[in-house]
Design a protein around this motif. Structure first.
Motif, mmCIF file in Angstrom:
data_model
loop_
_atom_site.group_PDB
_atom_site.id
_atom_site.type_symbol
_atom_site.label_atom_id
_atom_site.label_comp_id
_atom_site.label_asym_id
_atom_site.label_seq_id
_atom_site.Cartn_x
_atom_site.Cartn_y
_atom_site.Cartn_z
ATOM 1 N N TRP A 175 0.841 -1.194 0.000
ATOM 2 C CA TRP A 175 0.000 0.000 0.000
ATOM 3 C C TRP A 175 0.877 1.245 0.000
ATOM 4 O O TRP A 175 1.968 1.273 0.579
ATOM 5 N N ARG A 176 0.364 2.288 -0.633
ATOM 6 C CA ARG A 176 1.045 3.582 -0.625
ATOM 7 C C ARG A 176 0.613 4.381 0.595
ATOM 8 O O ARG A 176 -0.393 4.065 1.240
ATOM 9 N N GLN B 74 -3.029 5.607 0.914
ATOM 10 C CA GLN B 74 -3.987 4.542 1.208
ATOM 11 C C GLN B 74 -3.989 4.223 2.708
ATOM 12 O O GLN B 74 -5.052 3.976 3.301
ATOM 13 N N ILE B 75 -2.815 4.228 3.305
ATOM 14 C CA ILE B 75 -2.705 3.943 4.735
ATOM 15 C C ILE B 75 -3.309 5.082 5.550
ATOM 16 O O ILE B 75 -4.022 4.841 6.532
ATOM 17 N N SER C 116 6.142 2.576 -2.434
ATOM 18 C CA SER C 116 5.136 1.818 -1.678
ATOM 19 C C SER C 116 5.751 1.447 -0.346
ATOM 20 O O SER C 116 6.910 1.793 -0.058
ATOM 21 N N PRO D 177 0.374 -1.772 -6.278
ATOM 22 C CA PRO D 177 -0.467 -2.128 -5.150
ATOM 23 C C PRO D 177 -1.871 -1.616 -5.333
ATOM 24 O O PRO D 177 -2.096 -0.601 -5.964
#
Length: 413
Positions: free
Chosen positions: A168-169, A172-173, A336, A413
């Motif tokens: 995940w980038r 996104q987190i 990522s 991702p």
């Protein structure tokens, strides 16, 4: 004349020879009879025997009692335990990597179970409990039996945790944290920017957590903040990147430690499966060593903030430092947040001479050092995608197969 002359051929003791009488008893005198047993002596012997038997019985009983006591002392002591499902409600957090003893202590401290011993015995006696207690925050009751508490903890559905997938980038987190903690959108990203100095990032990261938000499952409690989670992620990543003398390994590979993190992030974005990660890392290092541009589609996708399998020739002309078709060397930062397998691949790439690869279809990634072979592989990749658009295969083409045809897409991702 001697007796021997009188009885020729017979000597005392031979069969038929006269019996020699003992001295002092005249010939023909009757043999003396032994004295009759003394009745008093017989009674004394019987008494001694009975006494000995009594002593044996007494000491045997004492020995048996002592052995029984000793065996009882060897039995494990009974563990204090409650009965039933308990009452009330309490939250207990299980951190990543917590062992049974640590979990048991937390349960006792929060009044869930009566003793650590009762819980650890219940867990060790349950095959279903082995390795199944996931990190997270569990809602339990007060004064539960050890077995009842264990039943709650082994059910992953009861773990109120946040799982960050590999690759995940950062954005996104940040979004996932906002949602999990019921925060307004953008809160976590702002926290990462405004409180970057508190995250524990290395100086060379220049305040950017990308690449250092380690993918794992994290416990969530009522008091958990966005900053708490970000710090935990950075701490975990730091431990992973310090494995196997990472600084020395990076130097041997011609990279800085930050470069190694960047390589791991690209491996995570490009590899079709864990088994191919070491080979993908080797292609990257081989191309860097030869001064060849990396030409990875995943870096373009990062620059455009997208995830796609379609990379066109126009895309490869994108004006961005993350366009590894135009700019040689590594991109400016990780693209990522890599997991453990990708990190280990970057630390220990598979030996080989490959400088090209493409995933023709899932499970079929082809590595080669021949540009002509790579062109054929990419042509097959494009044919597979054209025939079955709904089953688009993931892949990557570190070298552009032709000036007019779309390149094979990279995985992101």
């Amino acid at each position: 004349m001697t007796d021997q002359d009188f009885h020729p051929g017979l000597t005392p003791g031979h069969l038929g020879a006269p019996v020699l009488e003992p001295e002092g008893r005249p010939p023909g005198a009757p043999r003396p009879h032994s004295d009759a047993p003394d009745p008093h002596r017989r009674r004394n012997g019987l008494a001694c025997a009975l006494t000995a038997l009594s002593l044996v019985a007494v000491f045997g009983g004492i020995g048996l009692t002592g052995y029984t006591w000793f065996q009882q002392q060897r039995k494990p002591p009974a563990a204090a335990d409650y009965n039933g499902q308990g009452n009330g409600s309490v939250q207990v957090s299980v951190p990543e990597g917590a062992g049974l003893s640590q979990i048991a202590s937390a349960l006792v401290r929060n009044g869930v179970v009566a003793s650590s011993l009762a819980f650890t015995r219940a867990a060790k006696g349950s095959a279903a409990a082995a390795g199944r207690i996931q990190p997270g925050t569990y809602t339990l009751k007060l004064k539960m039996s050890a077995a009842a508490a264990l039943a709650v903890l082994v059910d992953p559905a009861n773990a109120n945790g946040l799982t960050i997938p590999e690759g995940w980038r950062g954005y996104q987190i940040f979004t996932a944290i906002d949602k999990k903690l019921n925060l307004p959108a953008g809160t976590t990203q702002k926290t990462a920017q405004d409180q970057a100095a508190e995250l524990g990032l290395p100086d060379f990261a220049n305040g950017s957590p990308e690449g250092y938000l380690f993918p794992a499952r994290y416990a969530i409690t009522d008091g958990t903040t966005a900053l708490d989670l970000l710090k935990q992620m950075v701490e975990r990543a730091g431990k992973e990147f310090s494995r196997d003398d990472a600084n020395v390994v990076a130097q041997n590979l011609g990279q800085s430690l930050y470069g190694l993190v960047t390589v791991a992030s690209m491996v995570q974005g490009e590899a079709d499966n864990n088994e191919d990660m070491g080979k993908v890392a080797r292609v990257i290092y081989n191309r860097l060593a030869k001064g060849m541009p990396l030409q990875l589609d995943s870096t373009i996708n990062y620059a455009l903030g997208r995830s796609t399998l379609n990379t066109t020739v126009t895309d490869t002309k994108l004006d961005s430092p993350y366009n590894t078709y135009l700019h040689p060397g590594l991109p400016p930062s990780p693209i990522s947040n890599p997991g453990r397998q990708a990190i280990m691949a970057a630390l220990d790439p598979t030996p080989g001479d490959w400088v090209y690869f493409v995933t023709v279809k899932p499970g079929d990634t082809r590595f080669t050092d021949s540009f002509d072979v790579q062109q054929r592989n990419v042509a097959e990749f494009n044919a597979v995608r054209a025939a079955k658009p709904s089953d688009a295969a993931s892949g990557s083409a570190p070298a552009t197969p032709s000036a007019a045809a779309p390149t094979a897409a990279g995985t992101a991702p």
